[in-house]
Scaffold this motif. Sequence first.
Motif, mmCIF file in Angstrom:
data_model
loop_
_atom_site.group_PDB
_atom_site.id
_atom_site.type_symbol
_atom_site.label_atom_id
_atom_site.label_comp_id
_atom_site.label_asym_id
_atom_site.label_seq_id
_atom_site.Cartn_x
_atom_site.Cartn_y
_atom_site.Cartn_z
ATOM 1 N N LEU A 281 -49.153 50.449 8.132
ATOM 2 C CA LEU A 281 -50.586 50.683 8.345
ATOM 3 C C LEU A 281 -51.407 50.034 7.240
ATOM 4 N N ASP A 282 -50.975 50.186 5.998
ATOM 5 C CA ASP A 282 -51.680 49.546 4.872
ATOM 6 C C ASP A 282 -51.682 48.031 5.014
ATOM 7 N N SER A 283 -50.539 47.476 5.388
ATOM 8 C CA SER A 283 -50.422 46.020 5.491
ATOM 9 C C SER A 283 -51.336 45.480 6.581
ATOM 10 N N LYS A 284 -51.328 46.124 7.727
ATOM 11 C CA LYS A 284 -52.179 45.671 8.836
ATOM 12 C C LYS A 284 -53.656 45.810 8.493
ATOM 13 N N ALA A 285 -54.013 46.936 7.884
ATOM 14 C CA ALA A 285 -55.421 47.149 7.537
ATOM 15 C C ALA A 285 -55.888 46.133 6.503
ATOM 16 N N SER A 286 -55.040 45.840 5.522
ATOM 17 C CA SER A 286 -55.441 44.907 4.465
ATOM 18 C C SER A 286 -55.588 43.492 5.000
ATOM 19 N N ILE A 287 -54.658 43.056 5.853
ATOM 20 C CA ILE A 287 -54.737 41.679 6.342
ATOM 21 C C ILE A 287 -55.937 41.501 7.259
ATOM 22 N N GLU A 288 -56.268 42.523 8.033
ATOM 23 C CA GLU A 288 -57.438 42.396 8.901
ATOM 24 C C GLU A 288 -58.721 42.376 8.070
ATOM 25 N N TRP A 289 -58.752 43.185 7.011
ATOM 26 C CA TRP A 289 -59.930 43.167 6.129
ATOM 27 C C TRP A 289 -60.078 41.791 5.494
ATOM 28 N N LEU A 290 -58.990 41.225 5.023
ATOM 29 C CA LEU A 290 -59.048 39.912 4.380
ATOM 30 C C LEU A 290 -59.465 38.830 5.387
ATOM 31 N N ALA A 291 -58.933 38.904 6.598
ATOM 32 C CA ALA A 291 -59.312 37.923 7.618
ATOM 33 C C ALA A 291 -60.793 38.014 7.941
ATOM 34 N N ASP A 292 -61.339 39.228 7.906
ATOM 35 C CA ASP A 292 -62.765 39.424 8.210
ATOM 36 C C ASP A 292 -63.670 39.026 7.050
ATOM 37 N N HIS A 293 -63.094 38.865 5.836
ATOM 38 C CA HIS A 293 -63.905 38.593 4.650
ATOM 39 C C HIS A 293 -63.545 37.268 3.983
ATOM 40 N N LEU A 294 -63.040 36.318 4.749
ATOM 41 C CA LEU A 294 -62.695 35.025 4.162
ATOM 42 C C LEU A 294 -63.902 34.362 3.512
ATOM 43 N N ALA A 295 -65.072 34.506 4.137
ATOM 44 C CA ALA A 295 -66.278 33.877 3.582
ATOM 45 C C ALA A 295 -66.586 34.412 2.194
ATOM 46 N N GLU A 296 -66.200 35.652 1.928
ATOM 47 C CA GLU A 296 -66.451 36.238 0.611
ATOM 48 C C GLU A 296 -65.652 35.516 -0.479
ATOM 49 N N PHE A 297 -64.542 34.908 -0.080
ATOM 50 C CA PHE A 297 -63.715 34.154 -1.025
ATOM 51 C C PHE A 297 -64.014 32.664 -0.962
ATOM 52 N N ALA A 298 -64.994 32.292 -0.167
ATOM 53 C CA ALA A 298 -65.419 30.885 -0.011
ATOM 54 C C ALA A 298 -64.295 30.020 0.531
ATOM 55 N N VAL A 299 -63.517 30.561 1.464
ATOM 56 C CA VAL A 299 -62.436 29.807 2.090
ATOM 57 C C VAL A 299 -62.492 30.009 3.604
ATOM 58 N N GLU A 300 -61.786 29.142 4.310
ATOM 59 C CA GLU A 300 -61.742 29.240 5.763
ATOM 60 C C GLU A 300 -60.340 29.489 6.298
ATOM 61 N N ARG A 301 -59.314 29.255 5.456
ATOM 62 C CA ARG A 301 -57.936 29.392 5.923
ATOM 63 C C ARG A 301 -57.131 30.286 4.997
ATOM 64 N N MET A 302 -56.082 30.845 5.564
ATOM 65 C CA MET A 302 -55.216 31.727 4.798
ATOM 66 C C MET A 302 -53.755 31.458 5.164
ATOM 67 N N ILE A 303 -52.890 31.774 4.221
ATOM 68 C CA ILE A 303 -51.447 31.703 4.432
ATOM 69 C C ILE A 303 -50.855 33.043 4.047
ATOM 70 N N LEU A 304 -49.964 33.558 4.880
ATOM 71 C CA LEU A 304 -49.324 34.845 4.626
ATOM 72 C C LEU A 304 -47.918 34.610 4.111
ATOM 73 N N GLY A 305 -47.490 35.445 3.167
ATOM 74 C CA GLY A 305 -46.143 35.300 2.646
ATOM 75 C C GLY A 305 -45.628 36.583 2.029
ATOM 76 N N GLY A 306 -44.332 36.618 1.806
ATOM 77 C CA GLY A 306 -43.728 37.785 1.180
ATOM 78 C C GLY A 306 -42.273 37.534 0.855
ATOM 79 N N GLU A 307 -41.713 38.418 0.050
ATOM 80 C CA GLU A 307 -40.319 38.332 -0.356
ATOM 81 C C GLU A 307 -39.549 39.530 0.146
ATOM 82 N N SER A 308 -38.392 39.273 0.755
ATOM 83 C CA SER A 308 -37.495 40.330 1.195
ATOM 84 C C SER A 308 -38.229 41.306 2.112
ATOM 85 N N SER A 309 -38.354 42.560 1.709
ATOM 86 C CA SER A 309 -39.073 43.532 2.536
ATOM 87 C C SER A 309 -40.533 43.136 2.715
ATOM 88 N N GLY A 310 -41.106 42.455 1.726
ATOM 89 C CA GLY A 310 -42.492 42.012 1.845
ATOM 90 C C GLY A 310 -42.670 40.978 2.936
#
Length: 326
Positions: free
Chosen positions: A143-172
Amino acid sequence: MTPRTASGLRPAPFTSREIGAARRLNALLRFLPSYHTDRRWNAKIVQTSIRVAQLLAPDRLLRRRHVVTRIVTADGRRIGLRLILPNGAPRGLYVHFHGGAWVMGNARFDDGITCPIARDCRMVAAGVDFHNAADDRLDLALLDSKASIEWLADHLAEFAVERMILGGESSGAHLAAESLLHLRARGKAEAVAGFVSMCGAFDLGGSQSLRRSTGRSLVIDGPSALRNLQRLTPSLSGREAKGPLFADLSGLPPALLVAGALDPILDDSISMCERWQSQSGNADCVVFPEAPQGFNRLPTRLAAGANRFVRAWISQRLDRPGADSG
């Protein structure tokens, strides 16, 4: 032989000296007890040790002016983000989900991964501090992971970017994959330019390599890792209880899956790549020799080469116009 990926990139050739050094380190690791991921008392001890060490060395004491910590509220959940800022204008946002068998670790503990990405790829690197499931509530971590990624996707303009890459290690990597699937389901995955996994876990029922593993596996105890999955999955339901390996993987952005030949969950990366490639046609898997679980953190040139290769792949994805699927 050094494998070549469909993207045209490939790691630097493995030299006999580098492989020999990795083998010597592995010989030392065999004298150390493997970590048992299903034991909650040791996860709590490790987590407490991490927090104490980080409290004794805060960012301000280390003069880390490029780090910003932030709490965001999304879907009624409060989630911590650790933002590593690049020098100059960012080219994109890299969202990182830390490893730790779902039960320990935090975003700061992965500074060694996210800081070089922010620096070399010139991205804002956002580490997510999701719920650690030492209480066996993997559903809350999701739930935390889904909520955070959706928030970040909705606020890309706040970071002055248009694209994102998702990544993680092992369980991440598992949480990153589920987050990507969540974005696709919400119709918000168009800005995702790529997915990166390091030694990822994608089969929550236990892949064949994990089920064949023994207590002699390096770094983590294989049978214990299987028991850990059996403790965590009852909090999930439906397809999520099986893992992202069993999801519809069509229409996803390019993926790079890096694995270690000695990792008990090696088959997770291989199988995920095969399914991703068959359904989306844009997945690469690179297996490094003499590499156990979490090998990219070990003090070897092989590990350094793997990390450089990941950063080169990320940069290549950002160099492509738009968030294309090729």
